[in-house]
Design a protein around this motif. Structure first.
Motif, PDB file in Angstrom:
ATOM      1  N   GLY A  25       0.866  -1.270  -0.085  1.00  0.00           N
ATOM      2  CA  GLY A  25       0.142  -0.018  -0.005  1.00  0.00           C
ATOM      3  C   GLY A  25       1.149   1.266  -0.007  1.00  0.00           C
ATOM      4  O   GLY A  25       2.214   1.192   0.012  1.00  0.00           O
ATOM      5  N   CYS A  27       0.729   5.437   1.650  1.00  0.00           N
ATOM      6  CA  CYS A  27       0.199   6.236   2.422  1.00  0.00           C
ATOM      7  C   CYS A  27       0.796   7.647   2.562  1.00  0.00           C
ATOM      8  O   CYS A  27       2.169   7.707   2.610  1.00  0.00           O
ATOM      9  CB  CYS A  27      -0.027   5.481   3.741  1.00  0.00           C
ATOM     10  SG  CYS A  27      -0.804   6.429   5.239  1.00  0.00           S
ATOM     11  N   CYS A  37       2.911  -0.926   4.368  1.00  0.00           N
ATOM     12  CA  CYS A  37       2.798   0.157   3.265  1.00  0.00           C
ATOM     13  C   CYS A  37       3.934   0.987   2.980  1.00  0.00           C
ATOM     14  O   CYS A  37       4.940   0.832   4.171  1.00  0.00           O
ATOM     15  CB  CYS A  37       1.701   1.150   3.557  1.00  0.00           C
ATOM     16  SG  CYS A  37       1.947   2.274   5.145  1.00  0.00           S
TER      17      CYS A  37
END
Length: 452
Positions: A25, A27, A37
Motif C-alpha cells: 500500500g 500512504c 505500506c
C-alpha cells in the motif's frame, strides 16, 4: 493495491534505496498507515511529513519515501521531490493494468457526472471512482493505488486551478475514455479567459489514448468547436440537433427529471431522481460513456435511476409541503446560473433563493455577483435572501426587478427572517460557495421549523 517492491519503485522513479522490501500500500498520512505500506513524506504548507518517519515505522510502515539528506532507521527510497514522485509512482502503477478508465474534467458538474458515470460503468464492470476531493496531484495517485486485480474499470475525476495540472493528471491516469462536462468561468482569474480554460481542460488529451472516445457537451459554445481526427469525438446536448446523443421531451417534477435520449436511430427513456437541466447534461454524458463501453442502453437507464445526490449537491428535502433544495457544496457563476434556472422550473407556489458569496473570483467578483442578481430577477424568483460581502452586489442588482430582496449582515438574521416568511408550498434553494457555510442556515431552518 497489488504488491510492489522497493527496488521496483526505485527503478521506476530513477531513485536510490537502501534495501528491498515488499509493499502492499501507499500512504501519506500517519493516521491512515496500514501494516506493510510505503509512507511518502509529503511537505505541505503547515507540515513536513519527514518529521513523522519514526511514527510511521512504529505504526507498521515497511518503508518510507524521502527527499531529504537523512538516513532513516528503516527501509527507504530517496527521490528528488516526494510530491512529484507520488504522481509519477501513481502513473507507473496505473500502467500495470489494462482496464477502461474514464478521465473526466470540466468547469462545473464534474462530481455529479462522475457519480452518474460510475453508476453506468458499474452496471457492467467492478469499478472504482474518485472519492471525495481526491482529484488533484496528491489525491489522484491515491485513487490509482486502489486499483488491483479485482478492479475492471475506473472513473477518475480531474480538477485544476492552473495550466499544466490536467496535463500531469491525464498523463498519470492514462484515460481510455475522455469526458469534458463544459467550459465556464471557474478559475478564470488564473487562466485569463474562457479560451484559456478550454486550453487547460483540453490538456486531458495529452494522456488520452489515440482513437479513444472523447465525450463533449455539444451545447457549450466552446466545446462544440473542438475538432480532432485523432479522437472519436461524441457530442451530447439538448439544443444542438447535430449532437450524437440528444435529450428530448424533458419533463421535471419536484424531485425527478424524465427525458428521452435520441442517438442514431435509437431512443432510450431515462428518469433521474434529481432536478435541473444541468443534471440532464450530466446524465447524458454518463449514458454516452456507457455506449462507448457497449453497455446495454436499458442497463444504463436503470443505473442512472439509482443516483443519490452526494453531500449538499442538489439534495431535495421536504418540510411538510415546503421543498428545500440543498445546493451549497460549492458555487461558481455557472453553477449559480444552473441553480436559478432549476428553481425557476420547479412547481413551487413561491420560489425563494437563499444565496451567498461565490469565492475566489478576484476582479470578476463584482460583475459575477451582479449577474446572479440579474438572473434572479429575470427568472421571476419571488424572493431573494442573501448575506456576505460580495452578495451585496447581487442584492443591489436584483432590486431593479420585481423580486423581493432581503439582504442581511449575518446568517442568524437571515435565518430568523426566512422562518417568519416561508409558507406552505414554497420551494427554496440554498446556494453558495463552501466557505460561506450556508449549511448553518439550512440546519437552523430545519431544526426551528420542526419545533414550530
Amino acid at each position: 493495491m497489488e504488491v510492489l517492491t522497493l527496488s521496483e519503485i526505485a527503478r521506476a522513479l530513477g531513485a536510490s534505496y537502501n534495501k528491498d522490501v515488499e509493499l502492499n500500500g501507499v500512504c501519506i498520512d500517519t493516521r491512515k498507515i496500514t501494516k506493510g505500506c510505503l509512507f511518502i513524506c509529503i511537505k505541505g504548507e503547515r507540515f513536513d511529513a519527514h518529521e513523522f518517519i519514526n511514527e510511521a515505522y512504529e505504526k507498521g510502515a515497511a518503508a518510507v519515501m524521502i527527499d531529504r539528506d537523512i538516513e532513516p532507521d528503516g527501509c527507504f527510497v530517496k527521490v528528488d521531490n516526494t510530491s512529484k514522485a507520488l504522481l509519477d509512482l501513481g502513473a507507473y502503477y496505473r500502467s500495470k493494468f489494462s482496464i477502461p478508465l474514464v478521465g473526466l474534467t470540466g468547469s462545473v458538474g464534474k462530481t455529479t457526472t462522475k457519480e452518474f458515470t460510475y453508476l453506468v460503468v458499474s452496471a457492467k464492470y467492478n469499478a472504482i471512482k474518485t472519492l471525495g476531493n481526491l482529484n488533484n496531484e496528491i489525491g489522484l495517485p491515491q485513487m490509482l493505488f486502489t486499483i488491483d486485480n479485482s478492479v475492471e474499470a475506473a472513473v477518475i475525476e480531474m480538477g485544476m486551478n492552473h495550466f499544466g495540472e490536467i496535463h500531469r493528471l491525464a498523463c498519470a491516469a492514462k484515460p481510455t475514455i475522455g469526458l469534458i462536462t463544459n467550459i465556464g468561468v471557474s478559475h478564470i482569474e488564473n487562466l485569463g479567459s474562457r479560451q484559456g480554460i478550454l486550453k487547460a481542460k483540453l490538456e486531458l488529451l495529452d494522456g488520452l489514448e489515440k482513437g479513444a472516445p472523447l465525450i463533449l457537451n455539444g451545447d457549450n459554445d466552446l466545446l462544440k468547436t473542438v475538432k480532432s481526427d485523432e479522437y472519436d469525438i461524441r457530442f451530447c446536448g439538448i439544443e444542438n440537433e447535430d449532437c450524437d446523443y440528444l435529450a428530448k421531451n424533458i419533463s421535471q417534477s419536484d424531485t425527478s427529471t424524465s427525458f428521452d435520449i435520441i442517438y442514431g436511430e435509437k431512443k432510450q427513456s431515462v428518469t433521474i431522481p434529481t432536478i435541473g437541466i444541468h443534471n440532464v447534461y450530466n446524465a447524458l454524458s454518463a449514458f454516452a460513456v456507457g455506449q462507448a463501453l457497449d453497455i446495454d442502453s436499458q442497463l444504463c437507464a436503470n443505473a442512472l435511476a439509482k443516483y443519490i445526490p452526494e453531500g449538499m449537491r442538489q439534495k431535495t428535502v421536504k418540510l411538510g409541503s415546503i421543498t428545500c433544495i440543498e445546493d451549497c457544496y460549492n458555487a461558481s457563476p455557472d453553477s449559480m446560473r444552473a441553480a436559478i434556472r432549476t428553481l425557476s422550473n420547479t412547481q413551487g407556489k413561491r420560489k425563494i433563493a437563499v444565496l451567498s458569496d461565490m469565492l475566489e473570483l478576484g476582479e470578476y467578483s463584482k460583475s459575477a455577483h451582479e449577474e446572479v442578481g440579474r438572473l434572479v430577477g429575470e427568472n421571476k424568483i419571488d424572493m431573494l435572501y442573501c448575506f456576505g460581502e460580495a452578495s451585496k452586489y447581487m442584492a443591489d442588482e436584483c432590486k431593479k426587478y420585481d423580486t423581493r430582496v432581503n439582504y442581511f449582515e449575518n446568517k442568524e438574521e437571515l435565518t430568523k427572517n426566512l422562518l417568519e416568511n416561508i409558507k406552505e408550498d414554497d420551494t427554496i434553494i440554498f446556494k453558495a460557495s463552501r466557505g460561506m457555510k450556508l449549511e448553518d442556515v439550512i440546519h437552523s431552518v430545519y431544526d426551528r421549523w420542526e419545533k414550530k
